[in-house]
Design a protein around this motif. Structure first.
Motif, PDB file in Angstrom:
ATOM      1  N   PHE A  53     -20.753 -45.980  44.240  1.00  0.00           N
ATOM      2  CA  PHE A  53     -21.978 -45.199  44.787  1.00  0.00           C
ATOM      3  C   PHE A  53     -21.870 -44.784  46.269  1.00  0.00           C
ATOM      4  O   PHE A  53     -22.389 -43.990  46.890  1.00  0.00           O
ATOM      5  CB  PHE A  53     -23.222 -45.589  44.208  1.00  0.00           C
ATOM      6  CG  PHE A  53     -23.993 -46.520  45.165  1.00  0.00           C
ATOM      7  CD1 PHE A  53     -23.913 -47.896  44.804  1.00  0.00           C
ATOM      8  CD2 PHE A  53     -24.826 -46.141  46.157  1.00  0.00           C
ATOM      9  CE1 PHE A  53     -24.385 -48.792  45.675  1.00  0.00           C
ATOM     10  CE2 PHE A  53     -25.441 -47.098  47.050  1.00  0.00           C
ATOM     11  CZ  PHE A  53     -25.291 -48.445  46.710  1.00  0.00           C
ATOM     12  N   LYS A  54     -21.195 -45.823  46.866  1.00  0.00           N
ATOM     13  CA  LYS A  54     -21.364 -46.028  48.465  1.00  0.00           C
ATOM     14  C   LYS A  54     -20.534 -44.891  48.965  1.00  0.00           C
ATOM     15  O   LYS A  54     -20.860 -44.409  50.255  1.00  0.00           O
ATOM     16  CB  LYS A  54     -20.724 -47.541  49.023  1.00  0.00           C
ATOM     17  CG  LYS A  54     -21.666 -48.479  48.413  1.00  0.00           C
ATOM     18  CD  LYS A  54     -21.133 -49.698  49.075  1.00  0.00           C
ATOM     19  CE  LYS A  54     -22.279 -50.761  48.770  1.00  0.00           C
ATOM     20  NZ  LYS A  54     -22.178 -51.294  47.439  1.00  0.00           N
ATOM     21  N   ASP A  84     -17.501 -53.213  47.817  1.00  0.00           N
ATOM     22  CA  ASP A  84     -17.490 -51.678  47.645  1.00  0.00           C
ATOM     23  C   ASP A  84     -17.907 -51.084  48.991  1.00  0.00           C
ATOM     24  O   ASP A  84     -17.136 -50.028  49.239  1.00  0.00           O
ATOM     25  CB  ASP A  84     -18.471 -51.480  46.720  1.00  0.00           C
ATOM     26  CG  ASP A  84     -17.920 -51.712  45.233  1.00  0.00           C
ATOM     27  OD1 ASP A  84     -16.751 -51.890  45.002  1.00  0.00           O
ATOM     28  OD2 ASP A  84     -18.995 -51.998  44.274  1.00  0.00           O
ATOM     29  N   GLY A 110     -28.487 -55.166  45.539  1.00  0.00           N
ATOM     30  CA  GLY A 110     -27.877 -56.282  46.346  1.00  0.00           C
ATOM     31  C   GLY A 110     -28.501 -56.259  47.625  1.00  0.00           C
ATOM     32  O   GLY A 110     -29.459 -57.026  47.959  1.00  0.00           O
ATOM     33  N   ASN A 111     -28.160 -55.342  48.516  1.00  0.00           N
ATOM     34  CA  ASN A 111     -28.898 -55.341  49.860  1.00  0.00           C
ATOM     35  C   ASN A 111     -29.942 -54.343  50.205  1.00  0.00           C
ATOM     36  O   ASN A 111     -30.701 -54.158  51.091  1.00  0.00           O
ATOM     37  CB  ASN A 111     -27.689 -54.564  50.929  1.00  0.00           C
ATOM     38  CG  ASN A 111     -27.137 -55.873  51.737  1.00  0.00           C
ATOM     39  OD1 ASN A 111     -27.810 -56.759  52.251  1.00  0.00           O
ATOM     40  ND2 ASN A 111     -25.909 -55.600  52.122  1.00  0.00           N
ATOM     41  N   PHE A 112     -30.344 -53.934  48.911  1.00  0.00           N
ATOM     42  CA  PHE A 112     -31.820 -53.235  48.701  1.00  0.00           C
ATOM     43  C   PHE A 112     -31.793 -51.567  49.236  1.00  0.00           C
ATOM     44  O   PHE A 112     -32.659 -51.039  49.589  1.00  0.00           O
ATOM     45  CB  PHE A 112     -32.814 -54.001  49.261  1.00  0.00           C
ATOM     46  CG  PHE A 112     -34.156 -53.724  48.698  1.00  0.00           C
ATOM     47  CD1 PHE A 112     -34.579 -54.094  47.374  1.00  0.00           C
ATOM     48  CD2 PHE A 112     -34.962 -52.813  49.525  1.00  0.00           C
ATOM     49  CE1 PHE A 112     -35.728 -53.743  46.974  1.00  0.00           C
ATOM     50  CE2 PHE A 112     -36.557 -52.645  48.937  1.00  0.00           C
ATOM     51  CZ  PHE A 112     -36.782 -52.895  47.578  1.00  0.00           C
ATOM     52  N   GLY A 113     -30.326 -51.335  49.618  1.00  0.00           N
ATOM     53  CA  GLY A 113     -30.453 -50.137  50.283  1.00  0.00           C
ATOM     54  C   GLY A 113     -30.545 -48.990  49.374  1.00  0.00           C
ATOM     55  O   GLY A 113     -31.126 -48.117  49.604  1.00  0.00           O
ATOM     56  N   ASN A 114     -29.913 -49.263  47.997  1.00  0.00           N
ATOM     57  CA  ASN A 114     -29.878 -47.954  47.204  1.00  0.00           C
ATOM     58  C   ASN A 114     -31.216 -47.840  46.605  1.00  0.00           C
ATOM     59  O   ASN A 114     -31.930 -46.760  46.629  1.00  0.00           O
ATOM     60  CB  ASN A 114     -28.892 -48.304  46.041  1.00  0.00           C
ATOM     61  CG  ASN A 114     -28.410 -47.058  45.434  1.00  0.00           C
ATOM     62  OD1 ASN A 114     -28.655 -45.905  45.584  1.00  0.00           O
ATOM     63  ND2 ASN A 114     -27.655 -47.271  44.300  1.00  0.00           N
ATOM     64  N   SER A 172     -20.626 -57.060  44.052  1.00  0.00           N
ATOM     65  CA  SER A 172     -21.418 -56.459  45.263  1.00  0.00           C
ATOM     66  C   SER A 172     -22.748 -56.722  45.252  1.00  0.00           C
ATOM     67  O   SER A 172     -23.622 -56.340  46.096  1.00  0.00           O
ATOM     68  CB  SER A 172     -21.087 -54.962  44.781  1.00  0.00           C
ATOM     69  OG  SER A 172     -19.822 -54.527  44.797  1.00  0.00           O
ATOM     70  N   THR A 226     -23.687 -47.594  39.218  1.00  0.00           N
ATOM     71  CA  THR A 226     -22.916 -47.598  40.605  1.00  0.00           C
ATOM     72  C   THR A 226     -21.663 -47.934  40.676  1.00  0.00           C
ATOM     73  O   THR A 226     -20.994 -47.549  41.838  1.00  0.00           O
ATOM     74  CB  THR A 226     -23.644 -48.960  41.264  1.00  0.00           C
ATOM     75  OG1 THR A 226     -23.828 -50.114  40.486  1.00  0.00           O
ATOM     76  CG2 THR A 226     -25.318 -48.402  41.541  1.00  0.00           C
ATOM     77  N   ALA A 227     -20.869 -48.113  39.790  1.00  0.00           N
ATOM     78  CA  ALA A 227     -19.302 -48.089  39.880  1.00  0.00           C
ATOM     79  C   ALA A 227     -18.666 -47.908  38.506  1.00  0.00           C
ATOM     80  O   ALA A 227     -19.204 -48.072  37.576  1.00  0.00           O
ATOM     81  CB  ALA A 227     -18.946 -49.829  40.254  1.00  0.00           C
TER      82      ALA A 227
HETATM   83  C1  LIG Z   1     -23.265 -52.048  46.893  1.00  0.00           C
HETATM   84  C2  LIG Z   1     -23.500 -52.272  45.482  1.00  0.00           C
HETATM   85  C3  LIG Z   1     -24.524 -52.466  44.770  1.00  0.00           C
HETATM   86  C4  LIG Z   1     -25.836 -52.735  45.566  1.00  0.00           C
HETATM   87  O1  LIG Z   1     -26.215 -51.791  46.367  1.00  0.00           O
HETATM   88  P1  LIG Z   1     -27.324 -52.213  47.552  1.00  0.00           P
HETATM   89  O2  LIG Z   1     -27.506 -50.802  48.074  1.00  0.00           O
HETATM   90  O3  LIG Z   1     -26.529 -53.107  48.372  1.00  0.00           O
HETATM   91  O4  LIG Z   1     -28.639 -52.479  46.710  1.00  0.00           O
HETATM   92  C5  LIG Z   1     -24.638 -52.506  43.382  1.00  0.00           C
HETATM   93  N1  LIG Z   1     -23.635 -51.827  42.655  1.00  0.00           N
HETATM   94  C6  LIG Z   1     -22.357 -51.615  43.382  1.00  0.00           C
HETATM   95  C7  LIG Z   1     -21.249 -51.130  42.378  1.00  0.00           C
HETATM   96  C8  LIG Z   1     -22.318 -51.783  44.554  1.00  0.00           C
HETATM   97  O5  LIG Z   1     -21.104 -51.176  45.142  1.00  0.00           O
END
Ligand SMILES: *Cc1c(COP(=O)(O)O)cnc(C)c1O
Length: 480
Positions: free
Chosen positions: A116-117, A148, A260-264, A312, A415-416
């Protein structure tokens, strides 16, 4: 649109900044994270008028208030169109129902690096390059990745003359596909560095580079990890996109986000602040469950990172969480700065009962251990014929535990792409997912990377040296 730091006021009263400044800086000089002084608002009628728009037009309307006059309208539209032309589907983020369960997958992995990044970074890379070119400047990106972010950032800026990128990743802790997606990019402006340490060590090293203000200025350091608000901005779009497909603004939607980092998930929170009707968010964690423990207890306590099938999300200190804490501290940058400093030294941060009760109305959280992650992949495959990756599987599992109201559609953010994590998927389903054709020869491509100990001085020395030997005109510019 004016931006402030989550720690504003803690080091004097800085001038409020515009979009270009905060995009180029990433991390605020006081150590905080930037966010808009006020959220742009969309009324119910304005949201209703967005129904049926294509992804790029929706993206333009949602993001326009954030960028203001940083880009003229035609330029901003072009940057958005080019960013999303790099996706496999013009829908960018297809939303698929899982049978009649009320669950939906939003597939955010159709970009160049299959996570998703790309959605945010394909745009950020273009916005940065455009701005730097216009200002005749060079910037150096220093970033940390648990897998990622690195490849998505590298893919977004490769071969650009205005940017060098130094990407730190924990040696041996990213999947082979993830590593190769970074190290097989042989562009001269790309520098991959395997660190002897964890992702949090990498993140600390990157932060230490930014906190050395002389170093930071010497190289015009820029952060493109999820602390850069421009990434949050681009991620807000797909929350509107999915909700509009499922009945917004007339009915609410729930979202589950593997975090993970709570950004999404913070981008979803921002969408809600902007007027999108969201019933609640579910924060999915793997065994590294600092966020899940926080939402249960109001106490954030650091512990050791353990490696999981969803690397991730193998994070203990979720950097973007500070943006939510900012609201929990009534947007008081001084008390938040104190709390964050104390958290760094004691490893513990506690919010009051009222603040906790407030966030719990909007956020549920759950954790999924390793066997349950594999079981979720197998279950989704068996019940709905969909192959999901281990991060998405964490979301799929916790979503079902936190439906609250089954008449409200629940969107799980996928997300992936499953082929990024073929070992876990094969273990769960017995079938090995195949990389999409455009990445088919990834395992045969040549790699280039450096190794470093977990030592900030060694890292700075390498960046100094690499930048000194790169293009001469740019170097003159940096010194001037
Ligand atoms: C980065 C990532 C996450 C976590 O997203 P955050 O924005 O850091 O919470 C979850 N799943 C995948 C596949 C990622 O690449």
């Amino acid at each position: 649109m004016r931006y402030i730091s989550t720690r504003h006021g803690s080091q004097g009263e800085p001038a409020p900044l515009g979009f270009e400044d905060i995009m180029l800086a990433g991390l605020a000089r006081d150590g905080g994270l930037y966010l808009p002084a006020e959220w742009p608002q969309f009324s119910k009628a304005e949201i209703a008028a967005m129904k049926g728009l294509g992804y790029t037009e929706l993206a333009f309307r949602i993001m326009r208030p954030f960028v203001g006059d940083t880009f003229d309208e035609a330029t901003f539209r072009r940057l958005i169109a080019e960013a999303y032309a790099s996706f496999e589907t013009p829908d960018v983020a297809p939303v698929k129902p899982l049978g009649d369960s009320g669950l939906h997958l939003m597939e955010l992995f159709h970009g160049p690096t299959l996570a998703f990044k790309d959605v945010a970074l394909q745009l950020l890379g273009r916005m940065l390059d455009h701005t730097l070119t216009a200002r005749n400047r060079h910037a150096t990106i220093v970033g940390a990745t648990s897998g990622d972010t690195g490849s998505a950032a590298i893919e977004a800026v490769r071969d650009r003359k205005t940017i060098d990128i130094f990407m730190l990743f924990p040696h041996g802790r990213v999947s082979e596909v993830q590593r190769r997606q970074m190290t097989t990019v042989l562009a001269p402006n790309v520098h991959n560095i395997a660190i002897q340490g964890t992702f949090d060590d990498c993140q600390d090293l990157a932060k230490a580079c930014f906190n050395d203000l002389a170093f930071r200025d010497r190289h015009a350091l820029t952060a493109v990890n999820s602390i850069n608000f421009a990434r949050v901005m681009a991620q807000i779009v797909y929350y509107f996109w999915a909700a509009l497909k499922l009945g917004a603004p007339d009915r609410p939607v729930a979202f589950t986000v593997p975090s993970g980092n709570f950004g999404n998930v913070y981008a979803g929170y921002a969408a809600k602040q902007m007027g999108l009707p969201v019933s609640h968010f579910v924060v999915g964690a793997n065994s590294n469950d600092i966020l899940a423990r926080f939402f249960e207890t109001g106490v954030m306590t650091m512990s050791e990172v353990v490696p999981t099938y969803s690397p991730s999300m193998d994070i203990q200190v979720s950097s973007n969480f500070e943006r939510l804490l900012f609201d929990l501290y009534d947007r008081n940058g001084v008390t938040l700065a104190d709390a964050m400093t104390a958290f760094r030294s004691t490893g513990t941060l506690k919010v009051g009962a009222n603040a906790l009760a407030g966030v719990r109305q909007l956020f549920d959280a759950g954790r999924v251990d390793e066997p349950a992650t594999l079981a979720a992949i197998a279950d989704c495959y068996r019940c709905f014929g969909e192959t999901i990756d281990p991060h998405t599987a964490v979301g799929y599992a916790v979503a079902q535990q936190h439906r609250r109201d089954t008449s409200v559609p629940m969107v799980v953010l996928a997300t992936a792409h499953p082929a990024k994590f073929p070992d876990a998927v094969e273990k769960a389903t017995g079938e090995r997912p195949k990389l999409p054709a455009r990445l088919g020869d990834l395992m045969d491509r040549a790699e280039r990377l450096d190794g470093l100990p977990n030592d900030v001085e060694a890292l700075k020395a390498m960046i100094d040296e690499r930048r000194a030997t790169s293009q001469a005109p740019v170097r003159a510019k940096v010194r001037s």
